[in-house]
Scaffold this motif. Sequence first.
Motif, PDB file in Angstrom:
ATOM      1  N   LEU A  27      23.405  -2.816 -51.318  1.00  0.00           N
ATOM      2  CA  LEU A  27      22.306  -1.906 -51.550  1.00  0.00           C
ATOM      3  C   LEU A  27      22.104  -1.028 -50.319  1.00  0.00           C
ATOM      4  CD1 LEU A  27      20.764  -1.831 -54.144  1.00  0.00           C
ATOM      5  CD2 LEU A  27      18.975  -3.167 -53.097  1.00  0.00           C
ATOM      6  N   ASN A  28      21.807   0.224 -50.521  1.00  0.00           N
ATOM      7  CA  ASN A  28      21.589   1.232 -49.474  1.00  0.00           C
ATOM      8  C   ASN A  28      22.849   1.590 -48.697  1.00  0.00           C
ATOM      9  OD1 ASN A  28      18.796   1.583 -50.011  1.00  0.00           O
ATOM     10  ND2 ASN A  28      18.373  -0.313 -48.917  1.00  0.00           N
ATOM     11  N   SER A  29      24.014   1.116 -49.123  1.00  0.00           N
ATOM     12  CA  SER A  29      25.246   1.538 -48.454  1.00  0.00           C
ATOM     13  C   SER A  29      25.550   2.969 -48.883  1.00  0.00           C
ATOM     14  CB  SER A  29      26.405   0.611 -48.813  1.00  0.00           C
ATOM     15  OG  SER A  29      26.701   0.690 -50.188  1.00  0.00           O
ATOM     16  N   THR A  30      26.179   3.726 -47.981  1.00  0.00           N
ATOM     17  CA  THR A  30      26.503   5.111 -48.277  1.00  0.00           C
ATOM     18  C   THR A  30      28.009   5.310 -48.185  1.00  0.00           C
ATOM     19  OG1 THR A  30      26.239   5.783 -45.983  1.00  0.00           O
ATOM     20  CG2 THR A  30      24.312   5.981 -47.390  1.00  0.00           C
ATOM     21  N   SER A  31      28.470   6.333 -48.867  1.00  0.00           N
ATOM     22  CA  SER A  31      29.883   6.667 -48.858  1.00  0.00           C
ATOM     23  C   SER A  31      30.002   8.183 -48.913  1.00  0.00           C
ATOM     24  CB  SER A  31      30.566   6.029 -50.066  1.00  0.00           C
ATOM     25  OG  SER A  31      31.949   6.248 -50.025  1.00  0.00           O
ATOM     26  N   GLU A  32      30.901   8.733 -48.086  1.00  0.00           N
ATOM     27  CA  GLU A  32      31.128  10.170 -48.093  1.00  0.00           C
ATOM     28  C   GLU A  32      32.475  10.428 -48.749  1.00  0.00           C
ATOM     29  OE1 GLU A  32      30.862  13.941 -45.025  1.00  0.00           O
ATOM     30  OE2 GLU A  32      30.101  11.984 -44.449  1.00  0.00           O
ATOM     31  N   LEU A  33      32.454  11.188 -49.830  1.00  0.00           N
ATOM     32  CA  LEU A  33      33.640  11.396 -50.646  1.00  0.00           C
ATOM     33  C   LEU A  33      33.919  12.880 -50.815  1.00  0.00           C
ATOM     34  CD1 LEU A  33      32.240   8.991 -53.284  1.00  0.00           C
ATOM     35  CD2 LEU A  33      34.215   8.432 -51.901  1.00  0.00           C
ATOM     36  N   GLN A  34      35.162  13.211 -51.149  1.00  0.00           N
ATOM     37  CA  GLN A  34      35.499  14.600 -51.441  1.00  0.00           C
ATOM     38  C   GLN A  34      34.815  15.008 -52.743  1.00  0.00           C
ATOM     39  OE1 GLN A  34      39.670  15.309 -51.513  1.00  0.00           O
ATOM     40  NE2 GLN A  34      39.908  15.050 -49.306  1.00  0.00           N
ATOM     41  N   ASP A  35      34.354  16.248 -52.763  1.00  0.00           N
ATOM     42  CA  ASP A  35      33.638  16.756 -53.927  1.00  0.00           C
ATOM     43  C   ASP A  35      34.640  17.277 -54.957  1.00  0.00           C
ATOM     44  OD1 ASP A  35      31.696  17.557 -55.622  1.00  0.00           O
ATOM     45  OD2 ASP A  35      30.939  19.191 -54.375  1.00  0.00           O
ATOM     46  N   THR A  36      35.106  16.363 -55.810  1.00  0.00           N
ATOM     47  CA  THR A  36      36.061  16.725 -56.859  1.00  0.00           C
ATOM     48  C   THR A  36      35.418  16.470 -58.224  1.00  0.00           C
ATOM     49  OG1 THR A  36      36.993  14.502 -56.957  1.00  0.00           O
ATOM     50  CG2 THR A  36      38.004  16.033 -55.385  1.00  0.00           C
ATOM     51  N   PRO A  37      35.960  17.060 -59.279  1.00  0.00           N
ATOM     52  CA  PRO A  37      35.417  16.797 -60.614  1.00  0.00           C
ATOM     53  C   PRO A  37      35.453  15.310 -60.989  1.00  0.00           C
ATOM     54  CG  PRO A  37      36.828  18.723 -60.682  1.00  0.00           C
ATOM     55  CD  PRO A  37      36.975  18.123 -59.310  1.00  0.00           C
ATOM     56  N   ALA A  38      36.473  14.592 -60.540  1.00  0.00           N
ATOM     57  CA  ALA A  38      36.568  13.155 -60.855  1.00  0.00           C
ATOM     58  C   ALA A  38      35.431  12.381 -60.190  1.00  0.00           C
ATOM     59  CB  ALA A  38      37.915  12.610 -60.400  1.00  0.00           C
TER      60      ALA A  38
END
Length: 62
Positions: free
Chosen positions: A36-47
């Motif tokens: 809970l409250n963990s964050t993740s930075e991901l590429q902004d792709t349609p998938a």
Amino acid sequence: MADQQQNTVKVQLVRSPIGTKQSHRDTVRGLGLRKLNSTSELQDTPAVRGMINKIAYLVRVL
């Protein structure tokens, strides 16, 4: 093109996936979220956007 900044989206898990569908729990893990409250930075792709939309009730987009 290597110098260009990739668009990213940051997501945070704000509700527990306990009691949700198995596919939704798998999607949470697929986004790299554990506790809970963990964050993740991901590429902004349609998938990735589709995965976020699927579990929108569990996450917050920062």
